[in-house]
Motif scaffolding. Structure first.
Motif, short mmCIF file in Angstrom:
data_model
loop_
_atom_site.label_atom_id
_atom_site.label_comp_id
_atom_site.label_asym_id
_atom_site.label_seq_id
_atom_site.Cartn_x
_atom_site.Cartn_y
_atom_site.Cartn_z
N ILE A 126 0.68 -1.27 -0.01
CA ILE A 126 -0.08 0.13 -0.06
C ILE A 126 0.70 1.23 0.00
N ARG A 127 1.97 1.30 0.70
CA ARG A 127 2.82 2.55 0.88
C ARG A 127 3.55 2.58 -0.42
N ASN A 128 3.99 1.74 -0.97
CA ASN A 128 4.62 1.62 -2.40
C ASN A 128 3.63 2.08 -3.47
N ASP A 129 2.52 1.23 -3.59
CA ASP A 129 1.83 1.17 -4.93
C ASP A 129 0.50 2.24 -4.73
N CYS A 130 -0.08 2.35 -3.50
CA CYS A 130 -1.34 2.66 -3.29
C CYS A 130 -1.46 4.06 -2.35
N GLY A 131 -0.31 4.86 -2.77
CA GLY A 131 -0.03 5.85 -1.57
C GLY A 131 -1.21 6.79 -1.15
N ASN A 132 -2.46 6.67 -1.95
CA ASN A 132 -3.43 7.86 -1.76
C ASN A 132 -4.54 7.35 -0.73
N ILE A 133 -4.15 5.87 -0.22
CA ILE A 133 -5.15 5.35 0.66
C ILE A 133 -5.23 6.08 2.00
N THR A 134 -6.31 6.08 2.58
CA THR A 134 -6.32 6.87 3.91
C THR A 134 -6.95 5.87 4.95
N GLY A 135 -7.61 4.79 4.53
CA GLY A 135 -8.03 3.87 5.61
C GLY A 135 -8.58 2.67 5.00
N ILE A 136 -8.37 1.45 5.72
CA ILE A 136 -8.89 0.10 5.15
C ILE A 136 -9.50 -0.41 6.63
N VAL A 137 -10.74 -0.84 6.23
CA VAL A 137 -11.48 -1.68 7.21
C VAL A 137 -11.98 -2.98 6.68
N VAL A 138 -11.60 -4.12 7.32
CA VAL A 138 -12.20 -5.30 6.91
C VAL A 138 -13.07 -6.04 7.92
N ARG A 139 -14.08 -6.47 7.21
CA ARG A 139 -15.23 -7.20 8.49
C ARG A 139 -15.24 -8.49 7.93
N ASP A 158 -14.10 7.58 -7.63
CA ASP A 158 -12.85 8.13 -7.90
C ASP A 158 -11.76 7.95 -7.02
N GLY A 159 -10.48 7.81 -7.21
CA GLY A 159 -9.37 7.70 -6.20
C GLY A 159 -8.95 6.53 -5.59
N GLY A 160 -10.25 5.65 -5.69
CA GLY A 160 -9.99 4.20 -5.34
C GLY A 160 -10.91 4.21 -4.05
N ASN A 161 -11.72 4.72 -3.79
CA ASN A 161 -12.87 4.74 -2.62
C ASN A 161 -13.76 3.53 -3.08
N VAL A 162 -13.75 2.27 -2.13
CA VAL A 162 -14.57 1.21 -2.38
C VAL A 162 -15.23 0.74 -1.14
N SER A 186 -9.87 6.82 0.24
CA SER A 186 -8.70 7.31 -0.62
C SER A 186 -8.89 8.87 -0.92
N LEU A 187 -7.82 9.61 -1.06
CA LEU A 187 -7.83 10.69 -1.46
C LEU A 187 -7.83 10.78 -3.26
N MET A 188 -8.16 11.63 -3.78
CA MET A 188 -8.54 12.06 -5.39
C MET A 188 -6.74 11.74 -5.81
N ALA A 189 -6.67 11.05 -6.59
CA ALA A 189 -5.22 10.82 -7.23
C ALA A 189 -5.71 10.49 -8.89
N PRO A 190 -4.62 10.75 -9.70
CA PRO A 190 -4.99 10.52 -11.10
C PRO A 190 -4.72 9.18 -11.48
N GLU A 191 -3.80 8.30 -10.93
CA GLU A 191 -3.51 7.00 -11.00
C GLU A 191 -3.53 6.33 -10.00
N THR A 192 -4.49 5.48 -9.67
CA THR A 192 -4.67 4.79 -8.47
C THR A 192 -4.83 3.23 -8.56
N GLY A 193 -4.55 2.66 -9.83
CA GLY A 193 -4.64 1.32 -10.06
C GLY A 193 -6.14 0.65 -9.78
N ASP A 194 -5.99 -0.64 -9.78
CA ASP A 194 -7.45 -1.27 -9.74
C ASP A 194 -7.45 -1.76 -8.32
N ARG A 195 -8.76 -1.17 -7.58
CA ARG A 195 -8.67 -1.29 -6.33
C ARG A 195 -9.23 -2.72 -5.91
#
Length: 325
Positions: free
Chosen positions: A13-26, A281-285, A300-309
């Motif tokens: 995540i730090r290397n390739d998904c740097g705009n992520i602000t939070g992840i929660v898994v249930r 957008d930005g990889g919010n899912v 996630s924060l808005m970013a031009p290239e976020t990859g496939d979440r």
């Protein structure tokens, strides 16, 4: 969970998904993983862009469940009797809520007219003026912004209150979700700054005070995971039926297919083989897998290239929980 695998995920995540602000898994109703990035915490709401659409879908379902709206086949213009379609809007009178919910309503443009839309004082009326055209309803045309706002106008009129107030009473409060207020932008600079903000709790509204439907809601990762869990559980939360199981089934199953991308779509939800997703957008899912009992939320924060979440979830997150009971 294997700490080594968790560290590998977070390094990815730090290397390739740097705009992520939070992840929660249930998993099976319980929070099994929660992690925040970019200086954010569990209390940091983020603008989730088009995830807002799927929240609108739930609210429309609640309004139908409660008889405020007759059903998805009701005509859109039933809710706007004062609106007279103009030249070029030949098919507008036949457009239904189902057409808006499935992105199959025709509009009079190829690319959304953002500048004219945002500069208008009434975003719902601006959207209505673009509804229709020469093509009939029925073909998937993804309209991320203009089309859904008509649903906000419908919900406002059907319930007699703002979308945010209705959401607070029927959905957010029971889920323990707090959205502080509506927010109307004074200028474009303020809007652009909002896209990159964290910690602002709001739902954007137009100058008339009508909340947006296609974007504009801020939520935390925990909030979104709760929404995913609610849908996995057929609309029930803590023993209370907030949304009918019928609506959850109908809205998260394939209603139409985007032929160009070969992607199935429900009522403002993307549909997958074993579940469904809300994607912004930005990889919010919000991602839900019925077979695995898994709800994953990413802000996630808005970013031009976020990859496939979705690929991130299925490749790097799901396997960490696949063997858990």
């Amino acid at each position: 969970m294997d700490p080594t695998k968790i560290e590998a995920l977070e390094q990815h995540i730090r290397n390739d998904c740097g705009n992520i602000t939070g992840i929660v898994v249930r998993k099976n109703g319980e929070v099994r993983y929660e992690r925040y990035f970019n200086g954010c915490t569990a209390d940091s709401p983020t603008h989730v862009f088009s995830v807002t659409k799927s929240v609108l879908s739930l609210l429309i379902g609640i309004a139908i469940d409660e008889g405020m709206i007759r059903g998805v086949e009701q005509k859109v213009l039933d809710f706007f009797p004062e609106y007279i379609p103009g030249p070029g809007q030949e098919t507008a009178r036949g457009v239904t809520l189902r057409d808006l919910l499935t992105m199959t309503a025709p509009f009079q443009y190829e690319e959304e007219p953002y500048e004219a839309y945002f500069s208008s004082g009434d975003w719902v009326r601006s959207a209505l003026s673009l509804l229709g055209g020469t093509e009939p309803p029925g073909v998937f045309r993804y309209r991320p912004l203009v089309g859904p706002d008509i649903l906000s106008g419908i919900l406002t009129r059907a319930t007699g209150r703002s979308v945010l107030d209705f959401a607070r009473e029927r959905l957010f409060s029971p889920l323990g979700i707090s959205v502080a207020d509506s927010l109307t932008f004074r200028d474009q600079a303020e809007q652009m700054a909002f896209y990159q903000s964290t910690g602002v709790s709001c739902w954007v509204a137009d100058p008339k005070g009508v909340n947006t439907a296609g974007w504009g809601l801020t939520l935390t990762a925990g909030d979104m995971a709760k929404i995913g869990q609610l849908c996995l559980d057929g609309g029930r939360w803590n023993g209370t039926q907030l949304v009918s199981a019928r609506w959850i089934r109908e809205s998260t199953r394939e209603q139409v297919r985007w032929a160009e991308q070969n992607l199935p779509y429900g009522y403002l939800w993307w549909v997958m083989e074993h579940g469904f997703a809300a994607m912004g957008d930005g990889g919010n899912v919000i991602y839900a897998d019925r077979e695995k009992g898994l709800a994953v939320a990413i802000t996630s924060l808005m970013a031009p290239e976020t990859g496939d979440r979705i690929d991130l979830i299925q490749t790097h997150i799901e396997p960490l929980f696949s063997d858990e009971a």
